[in-house]
Write a protein that holds these residues in place. Structure first.
Motif, PDB file in Angstrom:
ATOM      1  N   GLY A 179      -3.663 -11.483  33.834  1.00  0.00           N
ATOM      2  CA  GLY A 179      -2.410 -11.213  34.524  1.00  0.00           C
ATOM      3  C   GLY A 179      -1.283 -12.167  34.189  1.00  0.00           C
ATOM      4  O   GLY A 179      -0.130 -11.896  34.503  1.00  0.00           O
ATOM      5  N   ALA A 180      -1.575 -13.303  33.553  1.00  0.00           N
ATOM      6  CA  ALA A 180      -0.529 -14.258  33.180  1.00  0.00           C
ATOM      7  C   ALA A 180       0.235 -13.712  31.976  1.00  0.00           C
ATOM      8  O   ALA A 180      -0.351 -13.071  31.097  1.00  0.00           O
ATOM      9  CB  ALA A 180      -1.131 -15.617  32.860  1.00  0.00           C
ATOM     10  N   PRO A 184      -0.584 -17.627  25.606  1.00  0.00           N
ATOM     11  CA  PRO A 184      -0.057 -18.179  26.851  1.00  0.00           C
ATOM     12  C   PRO A 184       1.150 -19.081  26.581  1.00  0.00           C
ATOM     13  O   PRO A 184       1.260 -19.708  25.525  1.00  0.00           O
ATOM     14  CB  PRO A 184      -1.239 -18.987  27.401  1.00  0.00           C
ATOM     15  CG  PRO A 184      -2.448 -18.381  26.769  1.00  0.00           C
ATOM     16  CD  PRO A 184      -1.990 -17.967  25.404  1.00  0.00           C
ATOM     17  N   GLY A 185       2.040 -19.143  27.557  1.00  0.00           N
ATOM     18  CA  GLY A 185       3.244 -19.971  27.436  1.00  0.00           C
ATOM     19  C   GLY A 185       2.967 -21.447  27.637  1.00  0.00           C
ATOM     20  O   GLY A 185       1.833 -21.871  27.904  1.00  0.00           O
ATOM     21  N   GLU A 186       4.024 -22.238  27.522  1.00  0.00           N
ATOM     22  CA  GLU A 186       3.925 -23.695  27.615  1.00  0.00           C
ATOM     23  C   GLU A 186       3.386 -24.183  28.953  1.00  0.00           C
ATOM     24  O   GLU A 186       2.862 -25.292  29.037  1.00  0.00           O
ATOM     25  CB  GLU A 186       5.290 -24.329  27.365  1.00  0.00           C
ATOM     26  CG  GLU A 186       5.779 -24.164  25.949  1.00  0.00           C
ATOM     27  CD  GLU A 186       7.165 -24.761  25.737  1.00  0.00           C
ATOM     28  OE1 GLU A 186       7.690 -25.433  26.656  1.00  0.00           O
ATOM     29  OE2 GLU A 186       7.712 -24.561  24.650  1.00  0.00           O
ATOM     30  N   ASP A 187       3.513 -23.363  30.001  1.00  0.00           N
ATOM     31  CA  ASP A 187       3.032 -23.781  31.320  1.00  0.00           C
ATOM     32  C   ASP A 187       1.511 -23.661  31.459  1.00  0.00           C
ATOM     33  O   ASP A 187       0.923 -24.220  32.383  1.00  0.00           O
ATOM     34  CB  ASP A 187       3.724 -22.969  32.421  1.00  0.00           C
ATOM     35  CG  ASP A 187       3.540 -21.468  32.254  1.00  0.00           C
ATOM     36  OD1 ASP A 187       3.369 -21.002  31.105  1.00  0.00           O
ATOM     37  OD2 ASP A 187       3.582 -20.752  33.272  1.00  0.00           O
ATOM     38  N   ALA A 188       0.851 -22.971  30.528  1.00  0.00           N
ATOM     39  CA  ALA A 188      -0.605 -22.832  30.579  1.00  0.00           C
ATOM     40  C   ALA A 188      -1.252 -24.132  30.095  1.00  0.00           C
ATOM     41  O   ALA A 188      -0.757 -24.765  29.163  1.00  0.00           O
ATOM     42  CB  ALA A 188      -1.063 -21.675  29.699  1.00  0.00           C
TER      43      ALA A 188
END
Length: 192
Positions: free
Chosen positions: A94-95, A107-111
């Motif tokens: 879901g991300a 996944p983005g930098e926040d992962a």
């Protein structure tokens, strides 16, 4: 340029054409068979970090296998290109995924960054020694060296097998190769 490098370029083109020539339905069926073989052969504890990948073009689709591994308790990570190298960021259902270059997403930098102890590896060609050839940028070879010790499982279609992959000093051999016809253990092939 050395003969080995020329051979690699020609081999890449030939293997990409072979893979691209497979009908989409055959790639789907083979990807599902590979998921069956790998799922049965992979043994790991819940919480183990496994690096996967999303398909580029006509590559094997590892998503069915990754979903099964996640259902069995694996923490999944996808490759992301950061400062010219691969880092693996946690894949959470879901991300959102963001473009990573080369036609793939991750996944983005926040992962969170994770260090897989088991790595599913895409490839263009393989041999029975566990030699592999990728797209030629060395991303996976450098990541494997950095993550060592990491267990590497190449995922490939049967048509991607060649008698011998030209290997150079920086190239890394695979621990296992999973094809639609089954799991290949290079150490058993080398001794038999």
């Amino acid at each position: 340029m050395s003969d080995g490098m020329i051979d690699k370029r020609l081999l890449r083109r030939r293997m990409m054409a072979l893979r691209d020539a497979m009908p989409a339905s055959a790639r789907i069926e083979a990807s599902l068979a590979i998921a069956d073989h790998a799922d049965a052969a992979l043994h790991f504890e819940p919480g183990t970090v496994i690096g996967g990948f999303l398909p580029i073009g006509s590559e094997i689709d590892a998503r069915p296998l990754m979903a099964r591994l996640q259902d069995r308790g694996a923490r999944l990570a996808l490759p992301c290109i950061v400062a010219g190298d691969l880092v693996f960021r946690e894949l959470v259902r879901g991300a959102p995924l963001v473009p990573q270059g080369f036609g793939t997403h991750g996944p983005g930098e926040d992962a969170p960054d994770l260090n897989p102890t088991l790595l599913l590896v895409p490839l263009l060609a393989f041999d029975r020694r566990g030699g592999r050839i990728g797209y030629g940028k060395g991303f996976y070879d450098r990541a494997i060296a950095r993550l060592a010790p990491v267990e590497t499982w190449g995922l490939a279609f049967d048509v991607q097998e060649v008698p011998a992959v030209p290997m150079t000093a920086g190239d890394r051999f695979l621990d296992r190769i999973v094809r639609e016809s089954g799991v290949l253990d290079p150490s058993a092939s080398a001794s038999g």
